[in-house]
Motif scaffolding. Sequence first.
Motif, mmCIF file in Angstrom:
data_model
loop_
_atom_site.group_PDB
_atom_site.id
_atom_site.type_symbol
_atom_site.label_atom_id
_atom_site.label_comp_id
_atom_site.label_asym_id
_atom_site.label_seq_id
_atom_site.Cartn_x
_atom_site.Cartn_y
_atom_site.Cartn_z
ATOM 1 N N LEU A 87 -20.155 -16.243 -11.437
ATOM 2 C CA LEU A 87 -20.304 -17.628 -11.005
ATOM 3 C C LEU A 87 -19.910 -17.860 -9.549
ATOM 4 C CD1 LEU A 87 -19.198 -19.534 -14.198
ATOM 5 C CD2 LEU A 87 -21.277 -20.002 -12.892
ATOM 6 N N SER A 88 -19.351 -16.851 -8.894
ATOM 7 C CA SER A 88 -18.974 -17.010 -7.494
ATOM 8 C C SER A 88 -20.036 -16.351 -6.615
ATOM 9 C CB SER A 88 -17.617 -16.348 -7.230
ATOM 10 O OG SER A 88 -17.517 -15.976 -5.861
ATOM 11 N N THR A 170 -23.465 -23.998 4.301
ATOM 12 C CA THR A 170 -24.253 -24.305 3.124
ATOM 13 C C THR A 170 -23.454 -24.135 1.834
ATOM 14 O OG1 THR A 170 -25.841 -22.909 4.324
ATOM 15 C CG2 THR A 170 -26.672 -24.132 2.447
ATOM 16 N N TYR A 171 -22.539 -23.180 1.847
ATOM 17 C CA TYR A 171 -21.719 -22.896 0.667
ATOM 18 C C TYR A 171 -21.074 -24.156 0.111
ATOM 19 C CZ TYR A 171 -17.381 -21.992 -1.818
ATOM 20 O OH TYR A 171 -16.355 -22.050 -2.726
ATOM 21 N N TRP A 172 -20.574 -25.030 1.008
ATOM 22 C CA TRP A 172 -19.843 -26.209 0.562
ATOM 23 C C TRP A 172 -20.773 -27.190 -0.151
ATOM 24 C CZ3 TRP A 172 -14.866 -25.748 0.258
ATOM 25 C CH2 TRP A 172 -14.209 -24.857 1.112
ATOM 26 N N GLY A 173 -22.012 -27.235 0.311
ATOM 27 C CA GLY A 173 -22.993 -28.081 -0.377
ATOM 28 C C GLY A 173 -23.214 -27.572 -1.792
ATOM 29 N N GLY A 174 -23.277 -26.250 -1.923
ATOM 30 C CA GLY A 174 -23.461 -25.651 -3.241
ATOM 31 C C GLY A 174 -22.261 -25.899 -4.140
ATOM 32 N N ALA A 175 -21.069 -25.757 -3.563
ATOM 33 C CA ALA A 175 -19.847 -25.959 -4.349
ATOM 34 C C ALA A 175 -19.785 -27.384 -4.858
ATOM 35 C CB ALA A 175 -18.618 -25.645 -3.498
ATOM 36 N N LYS A 176 -20.132 -28.331 -3.991
ATOM 37 C CA LYS A 176 -20.102 -29.747 -4.385
ATOM 38 C C LYS A 176 -21.123 -30.001 -5.476
ATOM 39 C CE LYS A 176 -20.332 -34.460 -2.636
ATOM 40 N NZ LYS A 176 -21.542 -35.015 -3.250
ATOM 41 N N CYS A 177 -22.321 -29.446 -5.276
ATOM 42 C CA CYS A 177 -23.404 -29.675 -6.239
ATOM 43 C C CYS A 177 -23.038 -29.105 -7.603
ATOM 44 C CB CYS A 177 -24.678 -29.028 -5.698
ATOM 45 S SG CYS A 177 -26.156 -29.432 -6.598
ATOM 46 N N LYS A 178 -22.491 -27.892 -7.601
ATOM 47 C CA LYS A 178 -22.203 -27.226 -8.871
ATOM 48 C C LYS A 178 -20.972 -27.789 -9.550
ATOM 49 C CE LYS A 178 -22.241 -22.523 -9.262
ATOM 50 N NZ LYS A 178 -21.660 -21.195 -8.986
ATOM 51 N N MET A 179 -19.900 -27.976 -8.752
ATOM 52 C CA MET A 179 -18.611 -28.274 -9.366
ATOM 53 C C MET A 179 -18.249 -29.747 -9.375
ATOM 54 S SD MET A 179 -17.472 -25.352 -10.338
ATOM 55 C CE MET A 179 -15.713 -25.529 -10.596
ATOM 56 N N VAL A 229 -27.543 -29.546 4.041
ATOM 57 C CA VAL A 229 -27.797 -28.393 3.171
ATOM 58 C C VAL A 229 -29.280 -28.069 3.149
ATOM 59 C CG1 VAL A 229 -27.818 -27.674 0.763
ATOM 60 C CG2 VAL A 229 -25.757 -28.683 1.729
ATOM 61 N N GLU A 230 -30.093 -29.108 3.042
ATOM 62 C CA GLU A 230 -31.546 -28.909 3.005
ATOM 63 C C GLU A 230 -32.021 -28.214 4.277
ATOM 64 O OE1 GLU A 230 -33.742 -32.109 1.419
ATOM 65 O OE2 GLU A 230 -35.666 -31.136 1.833
ATOM 66 N N GLN A 264 -27.074 -18.433 -7.389
ATOM 67 C CA GLN A 264 -26.290 -19.526 -7.978
ATOM 68 C C GLN A 264 -27.171 -20.758 -8.144
ATOM 69 O OE1 GLN A 264 -23.152 -18.914 -8.955
ATOM 70 N NE2 GLN A 264 -23.212 -16.900 -7.993
ATOM 71 N N ILE A 265 -27.964 -21.045 -7.111
ATOM 72 C CA ILE A 265 -28.808 -22.242 -7.152
ATOM 73 C C ILE A 265 -29.861 -22.095 -8.254
ATOM 74 C CG2 ILE A 265 -30.404 -23.701 -5.872
ATOM 75 C CD1 ILE A 265 -29.125 -22.694 -3.301
ATOM 76 N N LEU A 266 -30.452 -20.921 -8.301
ATOM 77 C CA LEU A 266 -31.573 -20.717 -9.211
ATOM 78 C C LEU A 266 -31.150 -20.702 -10.670
ATOM 79 C CD1 LEU A 266 -34.447 -20.421 -8.330
ATOM 80 C CD2 LEU A 266 -34.164 -17.963 -8.228
ATOM 81 N N TRP A 267 -29.984 -20.136 -10.959
ATOM 82 C CA TRP A 267 -29.614 -19.952 -12.361
ATOM 83 C C TRP A 267 -28.432 -20.759 -12.858
ATOM 84 C CZ3 TRP A 267 -31.297 -15.153 -9.894
ATOM 85 C CH2 TRP A 267 -32.629 -14.843 -10.207
ATOM 86 N N THR A 268 -27.735 -21.456 -11.977
ATOM 87 C CA THR A 268 -26.620 -22.262 -12.469
ATOM 88 C C THR A 268 -26.728 -23.739 -12.071
ATOM 89 O OG1 THR A 268 -25.090 -22.045 -10.594
ATOM 90 C CG2 THR A 268 -25.116 -20.249 -12.189
#
Lengths: 311, 326
Positions: A87-88, A170-179, A229-230, A264-268
């Motif tokens: 997950l990381s 970009t990582y932070w956008g992903g972290a916010k989106c996921k978590m 992020v986009e 991460q984006i594609l599968w989680t």
Amino acid sequence: MSGFVQSLWEAVGTLFQTFEQLLTDPAQLSCDDLVVLGACSVCVTVAVLWACSGEELRTQKVKVRADFTPGKVYYHGIPPVRAIPCLSPFGLKLETYLRMADIPYEPSTEMAMGPKGKLPWIEYNGQAMGDSNLIIEFLNKEKGVDLNRSLHDADRAVSRAFVKMLEENTYWGGAKCKMIDNQDKIQELWEVSWFIFFFYLKPAIKTIKKNMWAHGIGRHSDAELEAIVEKDVRALSDFLGSKLYLMGDEPTEADAAVFGFLAQILWTMPGTYMYRIVTEDCPNLQAYTIRMKERYWPDWDQLTGNTKKDQ
Amino acid sequence: MSESPGNVQGSLAALYESLQTSVLQLFTDPTQLSPGQAVLVAASALFVGAVVWTCCGGQRQRRTKVKLRAEFTPGMVYLHTLPAVKAIPCLTPFGIKLETYLRMADIPYEPMYGRSIGPKGKVPWIEYNGEAMGDSGLIMEFLNREKGVDLNRTLSDADKAVSRAFTKMVEENTYWGMAWNRWIDNFDNLHDLFEVSKTVMFFLRPFKGRLQQTMWAHGIGRHSKEDMEGIIEKDLWAISTFLGTKPYLMGDEPTEVDAAVFGQLSELLWTLPGSYLHRIVTVGCPNLQAYCSRIKNRYWSDWDQLTKNAKKTKEDMSLYSEIFSM
């Protein structure tokens, strides 16, 4: 009010009186009183030390295995869940690098934080090492690996720039989106009990918010952050173009990082704006991620326990 | 020795009465306070403080209230940035970046030095048509649209992507090397750079710890000094390698990324003498030094005038302290 609360009030009152007794006439204190005072002092001292020592001291002590095979990499990430082997994004990156570099490793079955308070981390010859990039640099030297050997210096520079953009921005956008944005799905995604979710994941979410503020990116509105992020992800897609891998026909070190992030984006993160960008808006990114998965993760389904392929 | 309070309400009433008495005693004749009363007052004060802190701790998550000018010229950019010192026209790389962009794009602007923090708790920021806007990157995107500017018009999509990647690397990674070196390694020499007395810097000392916490939260602050310097050095070598013999990062003419890269490198070149960072951009990678001088000569012909006339004021120092308390 319940009897419990009343008892609690009585206890508080007693404590005050005991304390006052300590200050006025200690000779009158009974053994029980001393025990109570002693226990309270210990609790308060521990609490104060814990709060003041800060995260720095709390995270530095790491348990490393006593018996290790010299030259073997013991890898600590997040153990597989149904959605993804790790997950990381940094864990998936490091593990993908190990596979790309043909470095045998033994993954840990439990989740533990490393010497810098984060994961992934590795144990190597009895030493704990944190930070995926520093680990990769170390292993490159130690094992004589150079996944970038076909690149010119300028291309290596571009490669580094893209990895830094993804990992530091970009990582932070992903972290916010996921978590943060999809908190209702976290317990299911991480496959943990409510207890673990409440006492471990929820505080982790608070930490992410705090870290994002400190970083700076957390000060933007949701719309601003999504736009940032986009643009990052579209830049990645524009640079990849019709190439098979980021820097050309063959994979290089950066592909481990890019794959770790895009997977991460594609599968989680199904149904999120990031998922839409990577699938509908920039389909070359989806194709690239699947390409990397098929090449370096033939055991993906086995690890995640999936019985049907879902593309 | 222990009494049982009759009921909870009774206990509460008794506690409140004790507190009232204690506080009154504190204000009338503190010497007469019994230890128990002192403990009660102290505990209550701590409790109230904790509640207030928790509630107001959310302050930082809200947009900062900024004071805007009542009268403005429509279409004019009012640039809020840090004031000049002898070493450099602006001590924040993002301020140098934004101002360089405005000069590259020929957008007239009125600099507003000192006095206030922007809507995201940082500087630089701008006022435009009565609105406050923060973040140099977002401001540039806005002004590009508003003023019909495109400094990247000669670049292909792939080159624009590379350009963005380098901007993000230099601002989200390399930047922290400068911040660490300036505020933590060289804190004791900052009074020279900021042109204030050592006494003033003494009062800014808490912000050193604040920055360390910030960098810990970011992640980069968890590295040893050696590891971090290694990371920053590799960033700078990457920029130097990519620049090569080109006059500007993306080619023969300056583009948007040059404002960002110049913003960061100028701080290393002119405000961190004797540091490992200065050594890298001069001795290690001389093309970076030549690049910075090139941009300075082209867009900052008034550099010497701005820096020689630098004068520190009390308001400027309060601005620094405001920035670091956010």
